[in-house]
Structure formats: C-alpha cells, structure tokens
Enzyme design. Structure first.
Site, PDB file in Angstrom:
ATOM      1  N   ASN A   8       3.860   0.241   5.544  1.00 36.18           N
ATOM      2  CA  ASN A   8       3.777  -1.217   5.519  1.00 36.18           C
ATOM      3  C   ASN A   8       4.747  -1.696   4.444  1.00 36.18           C
ATOM      4  O   ASN A   8       4.453  -1.602   3.256  1.00 36.18           O
ATOM      5  CB  ASN A   8       2.325  -1.625   5.186  1.00 36.18           C
ATOM      6  N   LYS A  10       5.661  -4.628   3.799  1.00 36.06           N
ATOM      7  CA  LYS A  10       5.291  -5.948   3.257  1.00 36.06           C
ATOM      8  C   LYS A  10       6.536  -6.841   3.192  1.00 36.06           C
ATOM      9  O   LYS A  10       7.394  -6.741   4.064  1.00 36.06           O
ATOM     10  CB  LYS A  10       4.589  -5.779   1.907  1.00 36.06           C
ATOM     11  N   HIS A 108      -4.910  -7.430   7.169  1.00 36.41           N
ATOM     12  CA  HIS A 108      -4.604  -6.796   5.881  1.00 36.41           C
ATOM     13  C   HIS A 108      -5.220  -7.653   4.770  1.00 36.41           C
ATOM     14  O   HIS A 108      -5.270  -8.877   4.875  1.00 36.41           O
ATOM     15  CB  HIS A 108      -3.090  -6.678   5.691  1.00 36.41           C
ATOM     16  N   GLU A 110      -4.157  -8.615   2.050  1.00 38.07           N
ATOM     17  CA  GLU A 110      -3.278  -9.670   1.508  1.00 38.07           C
ATOM     18  C   GLU A 110      -3.273 -10.891   2.420  1.00 38.07           C
ATOM     19  O   GLU A 110      -3.065 -12.008   1.952  1.00 38.07           O
ATOM     20  CB  GLU A 110      -1.866  -9.095   1.283  1.00 38.07           C
ATOM     21  N   GLU A 178      -8.975   0.222   3.540  1.00 43.07           N
ATOM     22  CA  GLU A 178      -8.139  -0.009   2.369  1.00 43.07           C
ATOM     23  C   GLU A 178      -8.945  -0.760   1.303  1.00 43.07           C
ATOM     24  O   GLU A 178      -9.061  -1.989   1.362  1.00 43.07           O
ATOM     25  CB  GLU A 178      -6.925  -0.868   2.743  1.00 43.07           C
ATOM     26  N   GLY A 184      -1.819  -0.811  -4.417  1.00 41.14           N
ATOM     27  CA  GLY A 184      -0.772  -1.077  -5.400  1.00 41.14           C
ATOM     28  C   GLY A 184      -1.179  -0.830  -6.846  1.00 41.14           C
ATOM     29  O   GLY A 184      -0.463  -1.202  -7.773  1.00 41.14           O
ATOM     30  N   SER A 222      -2.662   3.101  -2.522  1.00 45.58           N
ATOM     31  CA  SER A 222      -2.057   4.031  -3.485  1.00 45.58           C
ATOM     32  C   SER A 222      -1.910   5.455  -2.953  1.00 45.58           C
ATOM     33  O   SER A 222      -2.094   6.421  -3.695  1.00 45.58           O
ATOM     34  CB  SER A 222      -2.840   4.032  -4.811  1.00 45.58           C
TER      35      SER A 222
HETATM   36  P1  PGA Z   1      -0.066   0.638  -1.487  1.00 44.60           P
HETATM   37  O1  PGA Z   1      -0.411  -0.449  -0.347  1.00 44.60           O
HETATM   38  O2  PGA Z   1       0.222   1.936  -0.799  1.00 44.60           O
HETATM   39  O3  PGA Z   1       1.134   0.069  -2.198  1.00 44.60           O
HETATM   40  O4  PGA Z   1      -1.267   0.731  -2.369  1.00 44.60           O
HETATM   41  C1  PGA Z   1      -1.175  -0.097   0.773  1.00 44.60           C
HETATM   42  C2  PGA Z   1      -1.338  -1.284   1.674  1.00 44.60           C
HETATM   43  O5  PGA Z   1      -1.461  -2.425   1.201  1.00 44.60           O
HETATM   44  O6  PGA Z   1      -1.351  -1.129   2.912  1.00 44.60           O
END
Ligand code: PGA
Length: 260
Positions: A8, A10, A108, A110, A178, A184, A222
C-alpha cells in the site's frame, strides 16, 4: 494457502519514482522464484501493488503489460460505493478495473479516521468492488485504547460484521487485520495476539461465507523484512498489507521471500 503480499503505497511516489519502484519489483521477481507455483500451486506468493490512482495507468501500460503480467497485480487504495455520477474527486471501482486493477483496499484505518468512513460505507464500497469484478481487501483493526481496555476482539468483530458485504466469498473478499497502533509505528502485536484475532475472524466468517477457511486474511502494521518471517507464519495469516516497507523494492521483496 498461497500468500499475498500487498504493498500500500498510500500518497507516495510521483510517476518516475513509482515506475522505477514497480519495475524494480518486476525485474527482481522475474529473475527469482518468488511468485512461482509448484504443481499444486501452493508454493510462491502473489504480489499486489496499490499505488496512488494517478500511477495505475502508467504502471499497467508500461510495466504490467510489458513483461509484468503474472508477476504483479494492481490494486486501488479506495473506491466510491456508487458506479458513476456527480462525485467530484472520487473514483468508481469500475474505473479502477478499467485502469488494470484486480483488487481494491476498502476501509483502511486512514480512510475510516481521516474521512469518517463507517462500517456501512465500507460494506457499500466492498459491494461496489464486487460489482466491478474486483477483490475487496476490507481493513479492520482496533485503536490502542481498545487494546489496552481488552476490547480488541469485540472491536474487530464489529468491524468484520459491519463491513463484510452479504455477497462476500473466498474468491472476492480478503480481510486485512491492521491494528491502528501498529501502523507506521514500528510496533506489532505479539504472535499470540495476532493468532487470536485471526482465529476469531475465521469464526465470524462461519455461517456468513462458504468455506471461511479459504478466505485470505492479511496482517498489516509495521511489517518489515526483519519481522516478516515470524508474522507470515502465524496460523490463519495468509499474507501482509505493507505500507512503509513497500516503498523500497528490496524491502518489499524481502518480505515476500520471508513469507514463502
Ligand atoms: P505500515 O502500514 O506497514 O507502514 O505500518 C501498513 C498499512 O497502513 O497498511
């Protein structure tokens, strides 16, 4: 089950950078057995790239159709619940399919947080994805306060119940667990905690989906080359949704190798 490693991206990568990243992944995969299948199709893993929407056509035209077919697939990061209409700035699932996508991420965290997306909206988006012939990757997960208060299973169960569309099958739906506090941050839940959530999700799918054990469940948050082997070998974990580490071809590929 054959694993899926999904990147992803983003809101990252301009055209040159994104094309170079996708090309780097395709070149490495073409020269290694990461996506190969043995006779039963069980070996190897599937690789999915979810770049920003502006890069879907360039990557589909310049990389997937020029040697990348069968090595990587493309996915969108979101879609609108309706097929067309006056929705400035939105993209329909059909547009994503038209741009070469086979998958789309919906719900997601976000999007749920920054755009106040509800379970009902996520379910409608998953239905739109299915109408367009796309596989919906439905994201679910708890915030840190939920985890600390011992509410993780309840929160994730409610996300699954509310976001899963009635037409979901193992062929058209993937669920990505998640935890928000792991995205992150460099933090991940314990192996036992992930196993517990994934087993609960399989239980929730019983009665709602034929062959619930066949629904792919991803872990995200992560995932890095150094923890991927452990995370990808937890029971009921069938792949990863990778954010930050998917922006470096070497790291993304290392995660894919660790999943084998
Ligand atoms: P990350 O994000 O691997 O940077 O923690 C995962 C995600 O938001 O799908």
């Amino acid at each position: 089950m054959r694993k899926l490693i999904a990147g992803n991206w983003k809101m990252n990568c301009l055209k040159a950078e994104g094309l170079a990243l996708a090309q780097g992944i395709v070149d490495a995969v073409g020269a290694s057995p990461i996506v190969s299948a043995d006779v039963s199709g069980a070996m190897g893993c599937d690789l999915l790239l979810c770049p920003p929407a502006t890069l879907l056509h360039p990557i589909a035209d310049n990389i997937v159709r020029k040697g990348g077919q069968g090595l990587i697939s493309l996915g969108g990061q979101d879609c609108h619940p309706l097929d067309r209409g006056a929705h400035t700035g939105d993209l329909s699932a059909q547009m994503l399919a038209d741009a070469g996508c086979t998958h789309v991420i919906v719900g997601h965290s976000e999007r749920r947080q920054n755009h106040r997306e509800t379970d009902a909206l996520v379910r409608a988006k998953a239905l739109a994805a299915h109408r367009a012939g796309l596989i919906a990757i439905i994201c679910v997960g708890e915030v840190l306060e939920d985890r600390r208060a011992g509410r993780t299973l309840d929160v994730v169960r409610a996300h699954v119940d509310g976001s899963l569309p009635p037409d979901a099958t193992a062929a058209n739906t993937i669920i990505a667990y998640e935890p928000l506090w792991a995205i992150g941050t460099g933090l991940t839940p314990s192996v036992e905690d992930i196993a517990e959530v994934h087993a609960m999700i399989v239980g929730e799918l019983r009665g709602r989906v034929a062959a619930p054990e066949a629904v792919r469940l991803l872990y995200g948050g992560s995932v890095r080359p150094d923890n991927a082997h452990i995370l990808m070998h937890i029971p009921h974990v069938h792949g990863a949704l990778v954010g930050g580490a998917s922006l470096k071809a070497a790291d993304f590929l290392a995660i894919a190798r660790a999943a084998l």
